[in-house]
Design an enzyme around this catalytic site. Structure first.
Site, PDB file in Angstrom:
ATOM      1  N   ARG A   7      -7.972  19.969 -30.823  1.00 36.47           N
ATOM      2  CA  ARG A   7      -8.330  19.510 -32.174  1.00 36.47           C
ATOM      3  C   ARG A   7      -8.064  20.604 -33.193  1.00 36.47           C
ATOM      4  NH1 ARG A   7     -14.296  17.526 -32.855  1.00 36.47           N
ATOM      5  NH2 ARG A   7     -14.719  19.697 -32.422  1.00 36.47           N
ATOM      6  N   LYS A  14     -18.927  12.805 -28.159  1.00 39.29           N
ATOM      7  CA  LYS A  14     -20.028  12.089 -28.822  1.00 39.29           C
ATOM      8  C   LYS A  14     -19.541  11.343 -30.067  1.00 39.29           C
ATOM      9  CE  LYS A  14     -22.407  15.906 -29.581  1.00 39.29           C
ATOM     10  NZ  LYS A  14     -21.568  16.920 -28.935  1.00 39.29           N
ATOM     11  N   ARG A  39     -11.113  22.770 -38.083  1.00 37.09           N
ATOM     12  CA  ARG A  39     -12.563  22.882 -38.314  1.00 37.09           C
ATOM     13  C   ARG A  39     -12.943  24.341 -38.111  1.00 37.09           C
ATOM     14  NH1 ARG A  39     -16.656  18.848 -35.116  1.00 37.09           N
ATOM     15  NH2 ARG A  39     -17.826  20.709 -34.542  1.00 37.09           N
TER      16      ARG A  39
HETATM   17  P1  AP5 Z   1     -15.549  14.537 -30.323  1.00 36.66           P
HETATM   18  O1  AP5 Z   1     -15.682  13.076 -30.206  1.00 36.66           O
HETATM   19  O2  AP5 Z   1     -15.527  15.163 -31.667  1.00 36.66           O
HETATM   20  O3  AP5 Z   1     -16.666  15.254 -29.422  1.00 36.66           O
HETATM   21  P2  AP5 Z   1     -18.082  15.774 -29.847  1.00 36.66           P
HETATM   22  O4  AP5 Z   1     -18.916  15.786 -28.614  1.00 36.66           O
HETATM   23  O5  AP5 Z   1     -18.585  15.004 -31.025  1.00 36.66           O
HETATM   24  O6  AP5 Z   1     -17.655  17.253 -30.207  1.00 36.66           O
HETATM   25  P3  AP5 Z   1     -17.967  18.186 -31.453  1.00 36.66           P
HETATM   26  O7  AP5 Z   1     -17.126  19.396 -31.225  1.00 36.66           O
HETATM   27  O8  AP5 Z   1     -17.831  17.486 -32.755  1.00 36.66           O
HETATM   28  O9  AP5 Z   1     -19.484  18.440 -31.134  1.00 36.66           O
HETATM   29  P4  AP5 Z   1     -20.455  19.524 -31.598  1.00 36.66           P
HETATM   30  O10 AP5 Z   1     -21.716  19.070 -30.959  1.00 36.66           O
HETATM   31  O11 AP5 Z   1     -20.045  20.909 -31.293  1.00 36.66           O
HETATM   32  O12 AP5 Z   1     -20.360  19.392 -33.186  1.00 36.66           O
HETATM   33  P5  AP5 Z   1     -21.342  18.880 -34.308  1.00 36.66           P
HETATM   34  O13 AP5 Z   1     -20.489  18.468 -35.431  1.00 36.66           O
HETATM   35  O14 AP5 Z   1     -22.373  17.970 -33.782  1.00 36.66           O
HETATM   36  O15 AP5 Z   1     -14.253  14.965 -29.485  1.00 36.66           O
HETATM   37  C1  AP5 Z   1     -13.770  16.275 -29.490  1.00 36.66           C
HETATM   38  C2  AP5 Z   1     -12.231  16.217 -29.427  1.00 36.66           C
HETATM   39  O16 AP5 Z   1     -11.839  15.613 -28.180  1.00 36.66           O
HETATM   40  C3  AP5 Z   1     -11.621  15.339 -30.541  1.00 36.66           C
HETATM   41  O17 AP5 Z   1     -10.402  15.896 -30.937  1.00 36.66           O
HETATM   42  C4  AP5 Z   1     -11.377  13.987 -29.818  1.00 36.66           C
HETATM   43  O18 AP5 Z   1     -10.325  13.287 -30.382  1.00 36.66           O
HETATM   44  C5  AP5 Z   1     -11.095  14.425 -28.406  1.00 36.66           C
HETATM   45  N1  AP5 Z   1     -11.545  13.456 -27.404  1.00 36.66           N
HETATM   46  C6  AP5 Z   1     -12.679  12.697 -27.442  1.00 36.66           C
HETATM   47  N2  AP5 Z   1     -12.771  11.927 -26.344  1.00 36.66           N
HETATM   48  C7  AP5 Z   1     -11.680  12.224 -25.582  1.00 36.66           C
HETATM   49  C8  AP5 Z   1     -11.204  11.752 -24.308  1.00 36.66           C
HETATM   50  N3  AP5 Z   1     -11.886  10.857 -23.585  1.00 36.66           N
HETATM   51  N4  AP5 Z   1     -10.066  12.289 -23.826  1.00 36.66           N
HETATM   52  C9  AP5 Z   1      -9.387  13.232 -24.526  1.00 36.66           C
HETATM   53  N5  AP5 Z   1      -9.767  13.707 -25.749  1.00 36.66           N
HETATM   54  C10 AP5 Z   1     -10.910  13.202 -26.266  1.00 36.66           C
HETATM   55  O19 AP5 Z   1     -22.121  20.237 -34.676  1.00 36.66           O
HETATM   56  C11 AP5 Z   1     -21.436  21.323 -35.262  1.00 36.66           C
HETATM   57  C12 AP5 Z   1     -22.435  22.396 -35.648  1.00 36.66           C
HETATM   58  O20 AP5 Z   1     -23.367  21.883 -36.622  1.00 36.66           O
HETATM   59  C13 AP5 Z   1     -23.334  22.937 -34.522  1.00 36.66           C
HETATM   60  O21 AP5 Z   1     -22.697  23.948 -33.773  1.00 36.66           O
HETATM   61  C14 AP5 Z   1     -24.531  23.464 -35.328  1.00 36.66           C
HETATM   62  O22 AP5 Z   1     -24.211  24.703 -35.942  1.00 36.66           O
HETATM   63  C15 AP5 Z   1     -24.665  22.405 -36.428  1.00 36.66           C
HETATM   64  N6  AP5 Z   1     -25.565  21.306 -36.049  1.00 36.66           N
HETATM   65  C16 AP5 Z   1     -25.233  20.000 -35.899  1.00 36.66           C
HETATM   66  N7  AP5 Z   1     -26.295  19.281 -35.550  1.00 36.66           N
HETATM   67  C17 AP5 Z   1     -27.336  20.119 -35.475  1.00 36.66           C
HETATM   68  C18 AP5 Z   1     -28.712  19.962 -35.135  1.00 36.66           C
HETATM   69  N8  AP5 Z   1     -29.222  18.757 -34.789  1.00 36.66           N
HETATM   70  N9  AP5 Z   1     -29.504  21.072 -35.143  1.00 36.66           N
HETATM   71  C19 AP5 Z   1     -29.013  22.274 -35.493  1.00 36.66           C
HETATM   72  N10 AP5 Z   1     -27.718  22.494 -35.815  1.00 36.66           N
HETATM   73  C20 AP5 Z   1     -26.878  21.424 -35.806  1.00 36.66           C
END
Ligand code: AP5
Length: 191
Positions: free
Chosen positions: A127, A13, A133
């Site tokens: 990552r 994402k 992280r």
């Molecule tokens: P990346 O692009 O970071 O993927 P992502 O889907 O954004 O993954 P995240 O791990 O950041 O998502 P998340 O939903 O767990 O975290 P968030 O910060 O929203 O890619 C991941 C890795 O893969 C990177 O190293 C990238 O380089 C690599 N990659 C990307 N595309 C690739 C490809 N095509 N091929 C190979 N490699 C690739 O949330 C974290 C925490 O915050 C949650 O657990 C929760 O506790 C809290 N939180 C956030 N939002 C909310 C909400 N709305 N409500 C409640 N709690 C929330």
């Protein structure tokens, strides 16, 4: 363009949101980045949020609805935005619709990036070797995945019912995925 990015942890994402920003220029609003910045700054919200994040659980809806509501109230979102990581459950999805309805600026697209769970975990583990992280530990990543299946997956059907969902295959290089997204957005906006 007012877009939400959906998908499991590690589905890409954030990566795809950045590529969209580079191409189209609207602000990228990442709920995770907002929370991590608050935690780093040591605010009360940030420190509390970190406890949830480090367990892989969702921050309570009222906190998130307020945080995102404030961000979407800022002037730079007037011409569009990419929302990444929000909404994360049906309560947040309905609150977002209410807010955007009041602003007269409804969502255009919900992009769901589909990646197999084990592939997504493998990306997170790669990552973790570089970025450290605090929620990128394997047991926490697996809990994030379970929380996604239980609480966030229903949001995909919510947007499908609204007729604005596009599913994007998230495998292959980031650039390949981006080309699929661009193609889907062009197809939706018509000739
Ligand atoms: P990346 O692009 O970071 O993927 P992502 O889907 O954004 O993954 P995240 O791990 O950041 O998502 P998340 O939903 O767990 O975290 P968030 O910060 O929203 O890619 C991941 C890795 O893969 C990177 O190293 C990238 O380089 C690599 N990659 C990307 N595309 C690739 C490809 N095509 N091929 C190979 N490699 C690739 O949330 C974290 C925490 O915050 C949650 O657990 C929760 O506790 C809290 N939180 C956030 N939002 C909310 C909400 N709305 N409500 C409640 N709690 C929330």
């Amino acid at each position: 363009m007012r877009i939400v990015m959906l998908g499991a942890p590690g589905s890409g994402k954030g990566t795809q949101a950045e590529l969209l920003v580079r191409e189209f220029g609207m602000p990228h609003i990442s709920s995770g980045d907002l929370l991590r910045a608050a935690a780093k700054a040591g605010t009360e919200l940030g420190l509390k949020a970190r406890e949830y994040m480090d367990r892989g659980e969702l921050i309570p809806d009222d906190v998130m609805i307020h945080l995102i509501g404030e961000r979407l109230g800022q002037d730079d979102t007037r011409n569009g935005f990419i929302l990444d990581g929000y909404p994360r459950d049906l309560v947040q999805a309905r609150a977002l619709d209410d807010l955007l309805g009041r602003l007269g600026a409804p969502l255009n697209d919900a992009l769901q990036i589909d990646v197999d769970a084990e592939q997504a975990i493998a990306r997170i583990m790669r990552r973790a070797e570089k970025e450290h992280r605090s929620d990128d530990r394997e047991e926490v990543a697996r809990n994030r995945m379970q929380v996604y299946e239980e609480q966030t997956a229903p949001v995909v059907d919510y947007y499908a019912d609204r007729g604005i969902l596009t599913r994007i295959l998230g495998t292959g290089s980031a650039e390949e995925v981006f080309q699929r997204i661009k193609g889907a957005l062009q197809a939706r906006s018509g000739p």
